[in-house]
Design an enzyme around this catalytic site. Structure first.
Site, PDB file in Angstrom:
ATOM      1  N   GLN A 153      94.053 -28.976-128.322  1.00 19.82           N
ATOM      2  CA  GLN A 153      93.346 -28.920-129.595  1.00 19.82           C
ATOM      3  C   GLN A 153      92.222 -29.954-129.686  1.00 19.82           C
ATOM      4  O   GLN A 153      91.585 -30.083-130.729  1.00 19.82           O
ATOM      5  CB  GLN A 153      94.344 -29.140-130.738  1.00 19.82           C
ATOM      6  CG  GLN A 153      95.401 -28.059-130.833  1.00 19.82           C
ATOM      7  CD  GLN A 153      96.497 -28.392-131.837  1.00 19.82           C
ATOM      8  OE1 GLN A 153      96.464 -29.433-132.490  1.00 19.82           O
ATOM      9  NE2 GLN A 153      97.479 -27.511-131.951  1.00 19.82           N
ATOM     10  N   HIS A 156      97.130 -32.127-132.793  1.00 18.42           N
ATOM     11  CA  HIS A 156      97.102 -32.864-134.062  1.00 18.42           C
ATOM     12  C   HIS A 156      96.113 -34.032-134.037  1.00 18.42           C
ATOM     13  O   HIS A 156      96.463 -35.171-134.293  1.00 18.42           O
ATOM     14  CB  HIS A 156      98.511 -33.353-134.432  1.00 18.42           C
ATOM     15  CG  HIS A 156      99.504 -32.260-134.630  1.00 18.42           C
ATOM     16  ND1 HIS A 156     100.798 -32.501-135.022  1.00 18.42           N
ATOM     17  CD2 HIS A 156      99.397 -30.914-134.481  1.00 18.42           C
ATOM     18  CE1 HIS A 156     101.449 -31.356-135.113  1.00 18.42           C
ATOM     19  NE2 HIS A 156     100.613 -30.384-134.782  1.00 18.42           N
ATOM     20  N   GLU A 208     100.290 -27.879-146.750  1.00 24.83           N
ATOM     21  CA  GLU A 208     100.137 -28.555-148.031  1.00 24.83           C
ATOM     22  C   GLU A 208      98.676 -28.736-148.430  1.00 24.83           C
ATOM     23  O   GLU A 208      97.836 -29.045-147.586  1.00 24.83           O
ATOM     24  CB  GLU A 208     100.776 -29.949-147.974  1.00 24.83           C
ATOM     25  CG  GLU A 208     102.273 -29.945-147.744  1.00 24.83           C
ATOM     26  CD  GLU A 208     102.859 -31.345-147.726  1.00 24.83           C
ATOM     27  OE1 GLU A 208     104.101 -31.454-147.603  1.00 24.83           O
ATOM     28  OE2 GLU A 208     102.097 -32.336-147.843  1.00 24.83           O
ATOM     29  N   TYR A 220     102.368 -39.642-148.166  1.00 28.06           N
ATOM     30  CA  TYR A 220     102.545 -38.207-148.379  1.00 28.06           C
ATOM     31  C   TYR A 220     103.750 -37.631-147.635  1.00 28.06           C
ATOM     32  O   TYR A 220     103.921 -36.418-147.596  1.00 28.06           O
ATOM     33  CB  TYR A 220     101.228 -37.482-148.077  1.00 28.06           C
ATOM     34  CG  TYR A 220     100.239 -37.796-149.176  1.00 28.06           C
ATOM     35  CD1 TYR A 220     100.111 -36.967-150.273  1.00 28.06           C
ATOM     36  CD2 TYR A 220      99.523 -38.990-149.176  1.00 28.06           C
ATOM     37  CE1 TYR A 220      99.263 -37.292-151.330  1.00 28.06           C
ATOM     38  CE2 TYR A 220      98.675 -39.325-150.222  1.00 28.06           C
ATOM     39  CZ  TYR A 220      98.556 -38.473-151.292  1.00 28.06           C
ATOM     40  OH  TYR A 220      97.739 -38.803-152.349  1.00 28.06           O
ATOM     41  N   TYR A 272     110.719 -25.781-135.613  1.00 26.11           N
ATOM     42  CA  TYR A 272     110.324 -24.612-134.830  1.00 26.11           C
ATOM     43  C   TYR A 272     111.509 -24.007-134.088  1.00 26.11           C
ATOM     44  O   TYR A 272     111.534 -22.813-133.822  1.00 26.11           O
ATOM     45  CB  TYR A 272     109.223 -24.988-133.833  1.00 26.11           C
ATOM     46  CG  TYR A 272     107.891 -25.279-134.486  1.00 26.11           C
ATOM     47  CD1 TYR A 272     107.114 -24.259-135.013  1.00 26.11           C
ATOM     48  CD2 TYR A 272     107.411 -26.575-134.583  1.00 26.11           C
ATOM     49  CE1 TYR A 272     105.893 -24.511-135.613  1.00 26.11           C
ATOM     50  CE2 TYR A 272     106.191 -26.860-135.181  1.00 26.11           C
ATOM     51  CZ  TYR A 272     105.437 -25.818-135.696  1.00 26.11           C
ATOM     52  OH  TYR A 272     104.226 -26.082-136.299  1.00 26.11           O
TER      53      TYR A 272
END
Length: 408
Positions: free
Chosen positions: A121, A183, A276, A286, A297
């Protein structure tokens, strides 16, 4: 069978023959004299014009609009921002940065981009400009750099001269190294006081988000020149990095600033469920991975200890099942007054454009899922100066949403 080859600007491979093909050989390949092949290769370096498809007229709950495919054939177009009325800057995750003339549909590759760590990613990520941007000012980027074969997210800026990015400056190379390829975040926004915000994901290592000794799983706040504001929430604590504004995030992939109400919005990936939308406040936690609305998963087990814990923020909205958000935009209402103040998010997994209606307090009171028939992973969003919505897809396309009757 041997041949030499190059790719033209449309992604078509053209081969020069070194031995002839028989009539039975498949697939058959167009053969051209070497001088023509060389000419086509040189053309690939020039600005590109790609013909658009015919626009589609679409009726939604509150608006009728035209959807037009503008260009195709890019890599993953990860970030977009307007530099002027008709200049759209586009980053590709593989490392390229392009300038699109939205009137002529000509795409010009820019020189001066940094080397990026483009694995999983990772790669070239977001691009953004402040609201008071004028041509020649600083353009801001996030990208992933290789540090000993581990990726770290970097906030940087540069200026555009002609077709070249110059005066490149790294503002913050985050402490976010991880051997995973996931991420990284990361979107960029600006507020009305001269601050820049950007986020980094947990880097695939969940405890990072509660560890304030690294930047993973946080939103950061800096001055536009990279200096650390003296009123950041954790200034003076030796155990916390001073750039951190909020923490406990999993993978923030969309961010938008509401200038009218001075609100910082963020949308992030949950695990299996539990994406979210958060209203990001100074110094708040958070919750990830202690609390989450998602499941593991590997089975139907909740992540962490549940959905609530004292001292940890609740999302304004959560998505179960996950839509896998790729971006976030707060719409101005210029071209579509009925959408003024709505949040738009591109959805990767569920492949649509997600529209969320907010009330005056910022609470979500409605949702609409647009462009489901497009069946595309919608990655980046940008609003043009006239209020048209531009979006990119992971398949390499750029689309525009404009009012019916405009540009026909």
């Amino acid at each position: 069978m041997n041949s030499s080859s190059c790719h033209n600007q449309f992604g078509v491979r053209v081969k020069t023959p070194r031995s002839s093909y028989s009539d039975l050989e498949l697939p058959r390949v167009l053969t051209l004299p070497p001088i023509y092949v060389l000419s086509l290769c040189l053309l690939a370096l020039l600005p590109m014009t790609v013909l658009a498809e015919s626009p589609q007229r679409i009726e939604s709950k509150q608006a009728t609009f035209m959807l037009e495919q503008v260009i195709d054939g890019l890599g993953v177009p990860w970030g977009m921002t307007f530099l002027s009325d008709d200049q759209l800057l586009i980053t590709e995750r593989g490392g390229k940065i392009n300038l699109l003339d939205t009137r002529s549909k000509r795409l010009t590759p820019l020189r001066g981009a940094p080397a990026v760590y483009a694995k999983g990613q990772a790669g070239m990520l977001d691009v953004a400009v402040p609201p008071d941007f004028t041509p020649g000012d600083w353009i801001y980027f996030t990208f992933v750099r290789d540090r000993n074969n581990q990726g770290v997210t970097v906030l940087a800026r540069a200026k555009l001269q002609g077709n070249t990015l110059v005066e490149w400056q790294d503002l913050l190379e985050t402490k976010s190294a991880s051997g995973t390829g996931r991420h990284f975040g990361s979107r960029i926004v600006f507020d009305e006081q001269g601050y820049v915000y950007f986020g980094v994901g947990d880097r695939g290592e969940r405890p990072n988000s509660q560890n304030l000794g690294n930047h993973a799983g946080t939103v950061m706040r800096l001055y536009r020149d990279g200096r650390i504001p003296e009123d950041n929430p954790f200034i003076g604590r030796d155990d916390v990095l001073p750039e951190i504004w909020s923490y406990g995030h999993r993978n923030p992939q969309g961010m938008a600033y509401d200038y009218a109400n001075k609100r910082l919005w963020l949308i992030e990936h949950g695990p299996r469920g539990g994406d979210e939308i958060n209203l990001v406040l100074r110094g708040r936690n958070y919750g990830w991975p202690v609390i989450s609305y998602g499941k593991e998963y590997w089975g139907p087990k909740a992540v962490g200890e549940g959905t609530h814990r004292k001292g940890m923020e609740q999302p304004v909205k959560q998505y179960t099942p996950s839509i896998a958000p790729g971006s976030l935009l707060l719409y101005s209402g210029k071209a579509f007054p009925a959408w003024k103040g709505n949040l738009f998010a591109g959805a990767l997994k569920l492949r649509h454009l997600n529209r969320v209606t907010l009330n005056e307090k910022g609470d979500p009171v409605g949702e609409e899922r647009l462009l489901t028939d497009l069946n595309e992973r919608i990655r980046a969003l940008a609003e043009s100066p006239q209020g048209w919505l531009w979006l990119s897809t992971d398949s390499g396309k750029i689309y525009v949403i404009r009012p019916a009757g405009s540009g026909d």
